[in-house]
Design a protein around this motif. Structure first.
Motif, short mmCIF file in Angstrom:
data_model
loop_
_atom_site.label_atom_id
_atom_site.label_comp_id
_atom_site.label_asym_id
_atom_site.label_seq_id
_atom_site.Cartn_x
_atom_site.Cartn_y
_atom_site.Cartn_z
N TYR A 7 0.83 -1.20 0.00
CA TYR A 7 0.00 0.00 0.00
C TYR A 7 0.86 1.25 0.00
O TYR A 7 2.01 1.24 0.43
N ASP A 8 0.28 2.31 -0.51
CA ASP A 8 0.89 3.62 -0.50
C ASP A 8 -0.22 4.58 -0.11
O ASP A 8 -1.17 4.77 -0.86
N VAL A 9 -0.13 5.13 1.08
CA VAL A 9 -1.16 6.02 1.61
C VAL A 9 -0.61 7.44 1.63
O VAL A 9 0.50 7.67 2.12
N ASN A 10 -1.38 8.37 1.11
CA ASN A 10 -0.99 9.77 1.10
C ASN A 10 -1.03 10.30 2.53
O ASN A 10 -2.08 10.35 3.15
N THR A 11 0.13 10.70 3.06
CA THR A 11 0.22 11.13 4.46
C THR A 11 0.44 12.63 4.58
O THR A 11 0.99 13.10 5.57
N ALA A 12 -0.01 13.40 3.60
CA ALA A 12 0.17 14.86 3.64
C ALA A 12 -0.71 15.52 4.70
O ALA A 12 -0.44 16.64 5.10
N THR A 13 -1.74 14.83 5.14
CA THR A 13 -2.67 15.40 6.13
C THR A 13 -2.70 14.52 7.37
O THR A 13 -2.32 13.34 7.32
N PRO A 14 -3.19 15.03 8.48
CA PRO A 14 -3.36 14.18 9.67
C PRO A 14 -4.29 12.99 9.40
O PRO A 14 -4.06 11.89 9.91
N GLN A 15 -5.31 13.19 8.58
CA GLN A 15 -6.22 12.10 8.24
C GLN A 15 -5.48 11.01 7.45
O GLN A 15 -5.74 9.82 7.64
N GLY A 16 -4.57 11.40 6.60
CA GLY A 16 -3.77 10.44 5.85
C GLY A 16 -2.85 9.63 6.75
O GLY A 16 -2.70 8.42 6.59
N ARG A 17 -2.25 10.29 7.71
CA ARG A 17 -1.38 9.58 8.66
C ARG A 17 -2.20 8.60 9.49
O ARG A 17 -1.75 7.49 9.79
N ARG A 18 -3.42 8.98 9.84
CA ARG A 18 -4.31 8.07 10.58
C ARG A 18 -4.69 6.87 9.70
O ARG A 18 -4.69 5.72 10.16
N ARG A 19 -5.01 7.13 8.43
CA ARG A 19 -5.34 6.03 7.50
C ARG A 19 -4.17 5.07 7.38
O ARG A 19 -4.36 3.85 7.36
N LEU A 20 -2.96 5.61 7.30
CA LEU A 20 -1.77 4.76 7.20
C LEU A 20 -1.68 3.81 8.39
O LEU A 20 -1.44 2.61 8.23
N ARG A 21 -1.88 4.34 9.60
CA ARG A 21 -1.84 3.49 10.80
C ARG A 21 -2.95 2.44 10.77
O ARG A 21 -2.73 1.29 11.13
N LEU A 22 -4.15 2.84 10.33
CA LEU A 22 -5.28 1.91 10.30
C LEU A 22 -5.08 0.82 9.25
O LEU A 22 -5.44 -0.34 9.47
#
Length: 96
Positions: A7-22
């Motif tokens: 996977y490659d999750v866009n982590t430019a936003t706090p929501q993206g960083r949360r998605r990455l962890r989930l």
């Protein structure tokens, strides 16, 4: 069957960083991390469908990417390891 999930999750936003962890947490429920953003999951066909569904529900498909490599049940001769192995092969006995 063995499925490799990347996977490659866009982590430019706090929501993206949360998605990455989930996404990582969800993958850990089904398999083991073998590299950053790469998991090997030994699953039944029904668990594979659940895994895909769970990850697709978490991801923002406009900015994130999920890849599933289905190696099937006879996967051991399809994997070649070079360098440091960061995990235990799933068909070996694990003792705690």
């Amino acid at each position: 069957m063995l499925v490799v999930v990347t996977y490659d999750v866009n982590t430019a936003t706090p929501q993206g960083r949360r998605r990455l962890r989930l996404v990582a947490k969800t993958c850990k429920k089904y398999g083991q991390r073998v590299q950053n953003s790469v998991f090997e999951c030994s699953v039944t066909p029904s668990d594979y469908l659940l895994l895909k569904h769970d990850l697709q529900e978490l991801a923002e498909l406009e900015s994130d990417s999920l890849r599933f490599y289905n190696l099937g049940a006879n996967y051991s001769n399809r994997i070649e390891q070079v360098g440091l192995q960061r995990h235990l092969p799933s068909d070996d006995i694990m003792m705690v």
